[in-house]
Design a protein around this motif. Structure first.
Motif, short mmCIF file in Angstrom:
data_model
loop_
_atom_site.label_atom_id
_atom_site.label_comp_id
_atom_site.label_asym_id
_atom_site.label_seq_id
_atom_site.Cartn_x
_atom_site.Cartn_y
_atom_site.Cartn_z
N PRO A 1 27.98 31.05 34.19
CA PRO A 1 26.59 30.62 34.11
C PRO A 1 25.78 30.87 35.37
O PRO A 1 24.56 31.08 35.30
CB PRO A 1 26.70 29.12 33.81
CG PRO A 1 28.02 28.98 33.12
CD PRO A 1 28.91 29.98 33.78
N ASN A 2 26.43 30.87 36.53
CA ASN A 2 25.68 31.15 37.77
C ASN A 2 25.13 32.57 37.76
O ASN A 2 24.00 32.82 38.19
CB ASN A 2 26.58 30.93 38.98
CG ASN A 2 27.84 31.77 38.96
OD1 ASN A 2 28.47 31.93 37.91
ND2 ASN A 2 28.23 32.30 40.10
N GLU A 3 25.91 33.54 37.26
CA GLU A 3 25.43 34.92 37.17
C GLU A 3 24.33 35.04 36.11
O GLU A 3 23.38 35.81 36.28
CB GLU A 3 26.59 35.85 36.85
CG GLU A 3 27.65 35.90 37.94
CD GLU A 3 28.78 36.85 37.61
OE1 GLU A 3 28.60 37.72 36.73
OE2 GLU A 3 29.85 36.73 38.23
N LEU A 4 24.47 34.28 35.03
CA LEU A 4 23.45 34.29 33.98
C LEU A 4 22.11 33.79 34.54
O LEU A 4 21.06 34.39 34.31
CB LEU A 4 23.90 33.42 32.81
CG LEU A 4 22.87 33.19 31.70
CD1 LEU A 4 22.48 34.50 31.04
CD2 LEU A 4 23.40 32.21 30.66
N LEU A 5 22.14 32.67 35.27
CA LEU A 5 20.90 32.13 35.84
C LEU A 5 20.29 33.10 36.85
O LEU A 5 19.07 33.25 36.91
CB LEU A 5 21.17 30.77 36.48
CG LEU A 5 20.90 29.55 35.58
CD1 LEU A 5 21.76 29.58 34.34
CD2 LEU A 5 21.14 28.25 36.36
N THR A 6 21.14 33.75 37.63
CA THR A 6 20.64 34.73 38.60
C THR A 6 19.92 35.87 37.89
O THR A 6 18.84 36.30 38.31
CB THR A 6 21.79 35.28 39.46
OG1 THR A 6 22.40 34.21 40.18
CG2 THR A 6 21.31 36.33 40.44
N ARG A 7 20.51 36.35 36.81
CA ARG A 7 19.91 37.44 36.03
C ARG A 7 18.57 37.01 35.43
O ARG A 7 17.56 37.72 35.54
CB ARG A 7 20.88 37.86 34.92
CG ARG A 7 20.32 38.77 33.84
CD ARG A 7 20.29 40.23 34.25
NE ARG A 7 20.03 41.04 33.08
CZ ARG A 7 20.98 41.62 32.33
NH1 ARG A 7 22.26 41.46 32.65
NH2 ARG A 7 20.66 42.35 31.31
#
Length: 326
Positions: free
Chosen positions: A236-242
Motif C-alpha cells: 500500500p505504501n507504493e500504491l499511495l506514492t503512485r
C-alpha cells in the motif's frame, strides 16, 4: 502498439535463440549481456517488455528487476532463469515480476503468450491515461452539473459485503457522507483482499468529483492486480506514492486522506498505509502527509495480523471493517 523487447541474458547462445524466435514473430528485439548494459539500454530503447535472467555476471537479476520496477515508468518484467529455487521465485514475484519461466523454456510459445499478456495490459493502461486526461479536460463541466455528480456518486460506495475464506468485509455508509467519502473493497486472488477509504478536501462542492478522479486513477492499478500483478496492491505504501504522484500532476486541486489495507486471508497478514489524519483506524500508526499536496511525499507501510477483533476504518458516520467469522 509498441513491441520492443529487451533480453537481459549473459548466455549468448540462449539469448540468440530467444532473439531469433521473437524476431520471427515480428517483435523488435534488443539484447544486453550484463546488468549495467541492461540499465543503460532501458533509457535508450524504452522497451515495452523486459526478459531478465537472474544470474548475471555483474549485478543480480533481482537488483535489475527492483531497479526497473521502482521507476515511475516501470515496464513489465518476465524473469527467465535456470534457478527453480522457490526463494528466487517468491522474491521475483514479490518485487513485481509479472511471470517467472524456468529455462530452458521448453515451449517458447509460453514465452510469447506471457509477452502478449504484458502488452495487452500496457495497452489497457495507456487507454486509461487517455481517458484520465480526457476527464481532466471535462472537469469544469462536471463541477457545474449536479445531476451528473448525483449519478456518479453511486460509484463511490460498494453494494455488497465480501466473504473470502473466513474473512468478511462489510461497511456502513453514513446517511450524509455520499459526497464526502469513497470506500471500496475487492477480492484480488483466492486469498487476498484490498480495502480503501478516502476523504477529499477540495473547494466547496467539488469533493465528489475529486473522489471520482481518484477512483479513476486507481482503476488501472486494480485491473493490473486482477490480472496477476500484485506489486502495488500488496504494498500500500507504493500504491499511495503512485496515486500521490498522479494527483500532483492532475488538474484536481484537492488534498486526500486515504487508507489502503491489503489482507492475506490465508495467513491473516495485514499491510496498510495511511495518508492524512482524518480517517480513524482500530490499529494505531502515525499517518503520513495527505495526498495531492507534495509530489515527493513518501508513505510508510505498517503490518499486523488480523484477529477476532478485526480491522476497522471510520470517518464521519461511515465505517469499513474486515473481521474473522465462523
Amino acid at each position: 502498439m509498441g513491441r520492443k523487447i529487451l533480453i537481459v541474458e549473459d548466455d549468448a547462445v540462449y539469448a540468440n535463440l530467444l532473439s531469433n524466435y521473437l524476431l520471427d514473430r515480428s517483435f523488435d528485439v534488443y539484447t544486453a549481456n550484463n546488468g549495467k548494459a541492461a540499465l543503460a539500454s532501458m533509457a535508450q530503447i524504452k522497451p515495452n517488455v523486459v526478459l531478465c535472467d537472474l544470474n548475471l555476471p555483474d549485478i543480480s537479476g533481482l537488483k535489475i528487476l527492483e531497479s526497473i520496477l521502482q521507476s515511475p515508468d516501470a515496464v513489465p518484467v518476465i524473469v527467465i532463469s535456470a534457478s527453480d529455487d522457490m526463494r528466487d521465485i517468491r522474491e521475483a514475484v514479490r518485487l513485481g515480476a509479472v511471470d517467472y519461466l524456468v529455462k530452458p523454456v521448453q515451449q517458447l510459445d509460453a514465452l510469447e503468450f506471457a509477452i502478449e499478456n504484458c502488452l495487452t495490459r500496457n495497452t489497457l493502461e495507456e487507454s486509461y491515461e487517455h481517458e484520465r486526461w480526457e476527464l481532466d479536460d471535462h472537469l469544469d463541466v462536471l463541477f457545474q452539473n449536479d445531476s451528473i455528480i448525483e449519478r456518479l456518486t453511486q460509484d463511490l460506495v460498494p453494494h455488497e459485503h465480501l466473504y473470502v475464506q473466513d474473512v468478511r468485509v462489510d461497511h456502513e455508509f453514513g446517511l450524509n457522507d455520499g459526497d464526502k467519502l469513497w470506500i471500496d473493497y475487492y477480492r484480488l486472488a483466492p486469498n487476498q483482499v484490498i480495502m480503501l477509504m478516502a476523504r477529499a478536501q477540495a473547494v466547496a462542492g467539488q469533493d465528489v468529483v475529486a473522489l471520482l478522479v481518484l477512483k479513476t486513477m486507481f482503476n488501472p492499478i486494480l485491473r493490473s492486480g486482477l490480472s496477476g500483478n500484485m506489486q502495488l496492491l500488496s504494498n500500500p505504501n507504493e500504491l499511495l506514492t503512485r496515486l500521490n504522484n498522479e494527483l500532483c500532476h492532475s488538474r484536481i486541486r484537492a488534498a486526500f486522506d486515504l487508507v489502503c489495507v491489503w489482507i492475506d486471508t490465508k495467513t491473516k497478514e495485514v499491510h496498510w498505509s495511511q495518508a492524512g489524519d482524518k480517517i480513524m483506524l482500530s490499529h494505531e500508526a502515525k499517518p503520513d502527509l495527505a495526498m495531492g499536496i507534495w509530489e515527493k511525499a513518501s508513505y510508510k507501510m505498517h503490518k499486523t495480523q488480523l484477529d477476532r477483533a478485526g480491522f476497522y476504518l471510520a470517518c464521519e458516520q461511515t465505517w469499513l471493517r474486515a473481521s474473522i467469522v465462523g
